[in-house]
Design a protein around this motif. Structure first.
Motif, PDB file in Angstrom:
ATOM      1  N   THR A   1    -107.270  33.386  -1.171  1.00 40.54           N
ATOM      2  CA  THR A   1    -107.574  34.229  -0.013  1.00 40.54           C
ATOM      3  C   THR A   1    -107.579  33.449   1.289  1.00 40.54           C
ATOM      4  OG1 THR A   1    -109.947  33.946  -0.401  1.00 40.54           O
ATOM      5  CG2 THR A   1    -108.885  35.878  -1.397  1.00 40.54           C
ATOM      6  N   THR A   2    -107.363  32.135   1.212  1.00 40.73           N
ATOM      7  CA  THR A   2    -107.268  31.293   2.411  1.00 40.73           C
ATOM      8  C   THR A   2    -106.076  30.355   2.261  1.00 40.73           C
ATOM      9  OG1 THR A   2    -108.629  29.466   1.573  1.00 40.73           O
ATOM     10  CG2 THR A   2    -109.799  31.289   2.690  1.00 40.73           C
ATOM     11  N   GLY A   3    -105.644  29.810   3.374  1.00 40.55           N
ATOM     12  CA  GLY A   3    -104.550  28.851   3.339  1.00 40.55           C
ATOM     13  C   GLY A   3    -104.925  27.586   2.584  1.00 40.55           C
ATOM     14  N   GLN A   4    -106.137  27.099   2.800  1.00 43.52           N
ATOM     15  CA  GLN A   4    -106.591  25.879   2.101  1.00 43.52           C
ATOM     16  C   GLN A   4    -106.589  26.077   0.595  1.00 43.52           C
ATOM     17  OE1 GLN A   4    -107.159  22.832   3.073  1.00 43.52           O
ATOM     18  NE2 GLN A   4    -106.984  23.155   5.265  1.00 43.52           N
ATOM     19  N   GLU A   5    -107.077  27.235   0.158  1.00 48.10           N
ATOM     20  CA  GLU A   5    -107.093  27.539  -1.269  1.00 48.10           C
ATOM     21  C   GLU A   5    -105.664  27.658  -1.806  1.00 48.10           C
ATOM     22  OE1 GLU A   5    -109.423  30.639  -4.237  1.00 48.10           O
ATOM     23  OE2 GLU A   5    -109.093  31.215  -2.154  1.00 48.10           O
ATOM     24  N   GLY A   6    -104.779  28.250  -1.026  1.00 45.43           N
ATOM     25  CA  GLY A   6    -103.381  28.352  -1.423  1.00 45.43           C
ATOM     26  C   GLY A   6    -102.729  26.986  -1.554  1.00 45.43           C
ATOM     27  N   LEU A   7    -103.015  26.107  -0.617  1.00 44.27           N
ATOM     28  CA  LEU A   7    -102.483  24.739  -0.658  1.00 44.27           C
ATOM     29  C   LEU A   7    -102.949  24.022  -1.919  1.00 44.27           C
ATOM     30  CD1 LEU A   7    -100.871  22.588   0.929  1.00 44.27           C
ATOM     31  CD2 LEU A   7    -103.011  21.970   2.063  1.00 44.27           C
ATOM     32  N   ARG A   8    -104.246  24.128  -2.212  1.00 41.90           N
ATOM     33  CA  ARG A   8    -104.813  23.481  -3.397  1.00 41.90           C
ATOM     34  C   ARG A   8    -104.194  24.036  -4.681  1.00 41.90           C
ATOM     35  NH1 ARG A   8    -108.244  24.879  -7.099  1.00 41.90           N
ATOM     36  NH2 ARG A   8    -108.973  26.748  -6.012  1.00 41.90           N
ATOM     37  N   LEU A   9    -104.124  25.359  -4.797  1.00 39.72           N
ATOM     38  CA  LEU A   9    -103.573  25.966  -6.006  1.00 39.72           C
ATOM     39  C   LEU A   9    -102.091  25.640  -6.193  1.00 39.72           C
ATOM     40  CD1 LEU A   9    -105.317  29.458  -6.090  1.00 39.72           C
ATOM     41  CD2 LEU A   9    -105.538  27.625  -7.781  1.00 39.72           C
ATOM     42  N   ALA A  10    -101.341  25.636  -5.108  1.00 44.24           N
ATOM     43  CA  ALA A  10     -99.913  25.294  -5.214  1.00 44.24           C
ATOM     44  C   ALA A  10     -99.746  23.870  -5.737  1.00 44.24           C
ATOM     45  CB  ALA A  10     -99.235  25.448  -3.858  1.00 44.24           C
ATOM     46  N   ARG A  11    -100.544  22.946  -5.241  1.00 46.75           N
ATOM     47  CA  ARG A  11    -100.438  21.552  -5.679  1.00 46.75           C
ATOM     48  C   ARG A  11    -100.912  21.358  -7.117  1.00 46.75           C
ATOM     49  NH1 ARG A  11    -102.591  18.884  -0.017  1.00 46.75           N
ATOM     50  NH2 ARG A  11    -100.539  18.790   1.000  1.00 46.75           N
ATOM     51  N   GLU A  12    -101.976  22.058  -7.496  1.00 47.70           N
ATOM     52  CA  GLU A  12    -102.544  21.893  -8.838  1.00 47.70           C
ATOM     53  C   GLU A  12    -101.776  22.663  -9.906  1.00 47.70           C
ATOM     54  OE1 GLU A  12    -106.665  23.043  -8.697  1.00 47.70           O
ATOM     55  OE2 GLU A  12    -107.189  21.385  -7.345  1.00 47.70           O
ATOM     56  N   GLU A  13    -101.371  23.891  -9.606  1.00 44.01           N
ATOM     57  CA  GLU A  13    -100.813  24.786 -10.616  1.00 44.01           C
ATOM     58  C   GLU A  13     -99.288  24.815 -10.663  1.00 44.01           C
ATOM     59  OE1 GLU A  13    -102.523  26.451 -12.918  1.00 44.01           O
ATOM     60  OE2 GLU A  13    -104.464  25.745 -12.174  1.00 44.01           O
ATOM     61  N   LYS A  14     -98.620  24.377  -9.605  1.00 41.04           N
ATOM     62  CA  LYS A  14     -97.150  24.362  -9.537  1.00 41.04           C
ATOM     63  C   LYS A  14     -96.544  25.707  -9.967  1.00 41.04           C
ATOM     64  CE  LYS A  14     -96.976  19.841  -8.641  1.00 41.04           C
ATOM     65  NZ  LYS A  14     -98.365  19.504  -8.513  1.00 41.04           N
ATOM     66  N   PRO A  15     -96.845  26.771  -9.219  1.00 43.01           N
ATOM     67  CA  PRO A  15     -96.297  28.087  -9.587  1.00 43.01           C
ATOM     68  C   PRO A  15     -94.776  28.117  -9.431  1.00 43.01           C
ATOM     69  CG  PRO A  15     -97.250  28.173  -7.399  1.00 43.01           C
ATOM     70  CD  PRO A  15     -97.588  26.822  -7.959  1.00 43.01           C
ATOM     71  N   GLN A  16     -94.158  29.106 -10.041  1.00 47.26           N
ATOM     72  CA  GLN A  16     -92.713  29.281  -9.915  1.00 47.26           C
ATOM     73  C   GLN A  16     -92.340  29.938  -8.595  1.00 47.26           C
ATOM     74  OE1 GLN A  16     -92.502  30.994 -14.130  1.00 47.26           O
ATOM     75  NE2 GLN A  16     -90.403  30.432 -13.649  1.00 47.26           N
ATOM     76  N   LEU A  17     -93.305  30.616  -7.967  1.00 47.12           N
ATOM     77  CA  LEU A  17     -93.053  31.368  -6.757  1.00 47.12           C
ATOM     78  C   LEU A  17     -94.367  31.556  -6.010  1.00 47.12           C
ATOM     79  CD1 LEU A  17     -91.017  33.201  -5.113  1.00 47.12           C
ATOM     80  CD2 LEU A  17     -91.792  35.088  -6.576  1.00 47.12           C
ATOM     81  N   ILE A  18     -94.285  31.594  -4.677  1.00 49.78           N
ATOM     82  CA  ILE A  18     -95.458  31.868  -3.845  1.00 49.78           C
ATOM     83  C   ILE A  18     -95.149  33.074  -2.963  1.00 49.78           C
ATOM     84  CG2 ILE A  18     -96.988  31.018  -2.008  1.00 49.78           C
ATOM     85  CD1 ILE A  18     -96.360  28.155  -3.048  1.00 49.78           C
ATOM     86  N   LEU A  19     -96.055  34.056  -2.968  1.00 50.71           N
ATOM     87  CA  LEU A  19     -95.991  35.186  -2.045  1.00 50.71           C
ATOM     88  C   LEU A  19     -97.027  34.910  -0.965  1.00 50.71           C
ATOM     89  CD1 LEU A  19     -95.750  38.199  -4.520  1.00 50.71           C
ATOM     90  CD2 LEU A  19     -93.910  36.934  -3.411  1.00 50.71           C
ATOM     91  N   MET A  20     -96.590  34.821   0.280  1.00 50.16           N
ATOM     92  CA  MET A  20     -97.404  34.301   1.373  1.00 50.16           C
ATOM     93  C   MET A  20     -97.618  35.323   2.478  1.00 50.16           C
ATOM     94  SD  MET A  20     -98.744  31.381   2.630  1.00 50.16           S
ATOM     95  CE  MET A  20     -97.882  30.066   1.767  1.00 50.16           C
ATOM     96  N   ASP A  21     -98.880  35.631   2.751  1.00 48.82           N
ATOM     97  CA  ASP A  21     -99.210  36.415   3.940  1.00 48.82           C
ATOM     98  C   ASP A  21     -99.082  35.470   5.141  1.00 48.82           C
ATOM     99  OD1 ASP A  21    -100.067  38.437   5.626  1.00 48.82           O
ATOM    100  OD2 ASP A  21    -102.163  38.294   5.048  1.00 48.82           O
TER     101      ASP A  21
END
Length: 136
Positions: A33-53
Motif C-alpha cells: 500500500t506504499t512505495g517503500q513496501e512495494g520496493l521491499r516486496l519487489a526486492r524480496e519476492e522477485k515477482p513476475q510482474l508489478i502493477l503500479m499505481d
C-alpha cells in the motif's frame, strides 16, 4: 506454478478489485500500500510482474519504477502502471522511468487480463499498446 504479481496500490477498493481479477488467472498476489513496501516486496519476492499505481502516499509510482529499473536485482521485472492519470505527461514520465505498460482506471477486466497474461508469457508490449481505451 502460479504467476507471482505484486500490486502497489494504496486504495483498498482498487486493491480488492485487482486481487479478485488476478485470481481469475490463478495468480499469487503480493500487496503493497506504499512505495517503500512495494520496493521491499519487489526486492524480496522477485515477482513476475508489478502493477503500479502512480499516486502513492510516500514514493510516487514513477519514482518507484525508476528505482526498481535501476536496481539490477529488479530491473528485469515488467511494471505496468494502473492509474487514473491519463495525461500524456504522466505516460511519458512513466515510460522514461522504465515502465513497460500503462492502463488507466477505471479498470477494464478484459484489458487487464490480456495485458497481464501477455507479460507473464514474456510477450513484451510497448507502453502505448497497454492503454485502456475506455472513456472516462
Amino acid at each position: 506454478m502460479k504467476p507471482k504479481i505484486l500490486v502497489v496500490e494504496d486504495n483498498e477498493a482498487n486493491m480488492v478489485l485487482l486481487r479478485d481479477i488476478l485470481a481469475i488467472i490463478g495468480s499469487e498476489v503480493l500487496e503493497a500500500t506504499t512505495g517503500q513496501e512495494g520496493l521491499r516486496l519487489a526486492r524480496e519476492e522477485k515477482p513476475q510482474l508489478i502493477l503500479m499505481d502512480i499516486q502513492l502516499p510516500d514514493i510516487d509510482g514513477i519514482t518507484l519504477t525508476r528505482l526498481l529499473k535501476q536496481d539490477p536485482a529488479t530491473s528485469h521485472i515488467p511494471i505496468i502502471a494502473v492509474t487514473s492519470y491519463a495525461y500524456e505527461k504522466e505516460k511519458d514520465l512513466f515510460s522514461q522511468a522504465g515502465g513497460d505498460g500503462y492502463l488507466t482506471k477505471p479498470i477494464e477486466i478484459e484489458s487487464l487480463l490480456k495485458v497481464v497474461t501477455q507479460f507473464i508469457r514474456g510477450e513484451k508490449i510497448h507502453v502505448g499498446e497497454a492503454q485502456n481505451t475506455s472513456s472516462r
